[in-house]
Scaffold this active site. Sequence first.
Site, PDB file in Angstrom:
ATOM      1  N   GLU A  39       3.315   9.030 -20.840  1.00  0.00           N
ATOM      2  CA  GLU A  39       2.541   7.852 -20.425  1.00  0.00           C
ATOM      3  C   GLU A  39       1.802   7.297 -21.639  1.00  0.00           C
ATOM      4  O   GLU A  39       1.126   8.027 -22.355  1.00  0.00           O
ATOM      5  CB  GLU A  39       1.554   8.235 -19.324  1.00  0.00           C
ATOM      6  N   GLY A 178      -0.668 -19.765  -6.060  1.00  0.00           N
ATOM      7  CA  GLY A 178       0.259 -18.728  -5.615  1.00  0.00           C
ATOM      8  C   GLY A 178       0.331 -18.655  -4.111  1.00  0.00           C
ATOM      9  O   GLY A 178      -0.607 -19.054  -3.404  1.00  0.00           O
ATOM     10  N   ILE A 182      -0.491 -11.223  -3.146  1.00  0.00           N
ATOM     11  CA  ILE A 182      -1.617 -11.039  -4.070  1.00  0.00           C
ATOM     12  C   ILE A 182      -2.552 -12.241  -4.007  1.00  0.00           C
ATOM     13  O   ILE A 182      -3.777 -12.103  -3.958  1.00  0.00           O
ATOM     14  CB  ILE A 182      -1.108 -10.817  -5.504  1.00  0.00           C
ATOM     15  N   HIS A 434      -5.406   4.940  25.473  1.00  0.00           N
ATOM     16  CA  HIS A 434      -6.122   3.780  26.012  1.00  0.00           C
ATOM     17  C   HIS A 434      -7.630   3.990  25.861  1.00  0.00           C
ATOM     18  O   HIS A 434      -8.135   5.057  26.178  1.00  0.00           O
ATOM     19  CB  HIS A 434      -5.783   3.581  27.482  1.00  0.00           C
TER      20      HIS A 434
END
Length: 466
Positions: A39, A178, A182, A434
């Site tokens: 990483e 957009g 997101i 319920h």
Amino acid sequence: MVVGELTQERDLVILGGGPAGYTAAIRASQLGRTVTLIEQAQIGGLCLNKGCIPSKVVAHAAEVKLQTKHMTALGFSFHTTHDFSQLVEYRERTIRQLRTGVEALCQTNAIEVVHGTASFLADDRIGVELGHQFDTYRFNDVVIATGSHSIEQDAPSVLNAEQLYQLTELPERLVIIGQDYIAIEAAMSFQALGTSVTLIADAFDFDPSLDKELRRLFKKQKIQLVTGTVTAIEAQEDVTVTVVKQGQETTWSAPFLFHSLPRVPHTLELGLERIGVTLAEDGTIPVDPFGQTNRPHIYAIGDVTPGPAIATRAIHEAKRTAEHLGGQSADATVPYYPTIIRSLPPIVSIGLTEQTATDAGHSLRTAQFALNANGATTIEGGSGFIKVISDATTSLILGIHMIGEGAIELAGVFAQTLELHAKEEDVRFPVMPHPSRNEAFTEAVEALLGQAIHLPPRQQDVLTKS
């Protein structure tokens, strides 16, 4: 740089420590492979550190703030103020906690974690650079799980998704361009926390019933929804966006603009071209159903492969590929990936819409159950609906679409329903608690046959033929 003296031998190397990478590493280790995870930044990747988790912290805060109105109805009396700096501290603390947990899991699963930037030197060898140190590793198999990133603009006032959720002060005004999950989530979250939001979007790719309800909610929450074509973006002290619709030009300004653009896969820096791994025009890596590239011992999963750039897909593919590499009979079937939006209230959409079902040649039954007819939702002051689409000939459930509190929790039930190829009677038979929202799903299916108890007859069994 200092080059390592020897090439080190490794079994399975995984590039990238995000949801795809660390999930594949842990599952492969569980199945007996010796795993090295590489990483370049922080374990957890962009999703945990700058994307999924910080955005959901903001969405959670927005949801809690809206709940105060219902708490007043329940008899609570208080005056609320919001300190965004405390939310920032909570966001960072949550990220650290989750990242530390993943790091501990890697350690307990005997996964070697190497930090640095990786690139291929040969089809069985990789180099890792960290500062002045450069080490080389020869591997038996490698999984590319380097993820993707949002496009970064030069202007500091034009934000991508990661930058939006790194803000340390709540913006007074925010323009968003957009129409994906997101953008919708950001618009509702920031508006609820006190930002004046303008959302520029033309169409939302949902079933028409969700689209209609979403537009109603934008109006209710005082989010300015603007339709038209963006013709110019000027970033100076403020950002000004020019929109043209039917020949009429309008401008919208704010200290910040969030532009939700397609994500870019992290593949171009890996040196894949020198080892002959095929890349598509958009930079993604074509793979077979098990994640295998055109090079037999090189695999790729998650955002670096064609498909939706979502963590749910990355995690699923990570487990599938790791099981294949661990000698298991992995299921190569592509699952149903639900669209999940932590809007206010949340949205879940899975399977076919009316249009896509009709285009596929189905004769349809559709029904929509309003959540204000559900006891649990009414008690909690919620709203919304569940819509179910089935095949009128076979009674097979084809699609489920929900907007309302509890949608995220029910998403797993919806996914299981479709994965098990459930028919109407399969949903109607099990007994649900319920009061609960589970009952609303049952009644939505019962409404397909005009048998929902809590809906009047005129709202049930809407039949659409292909």
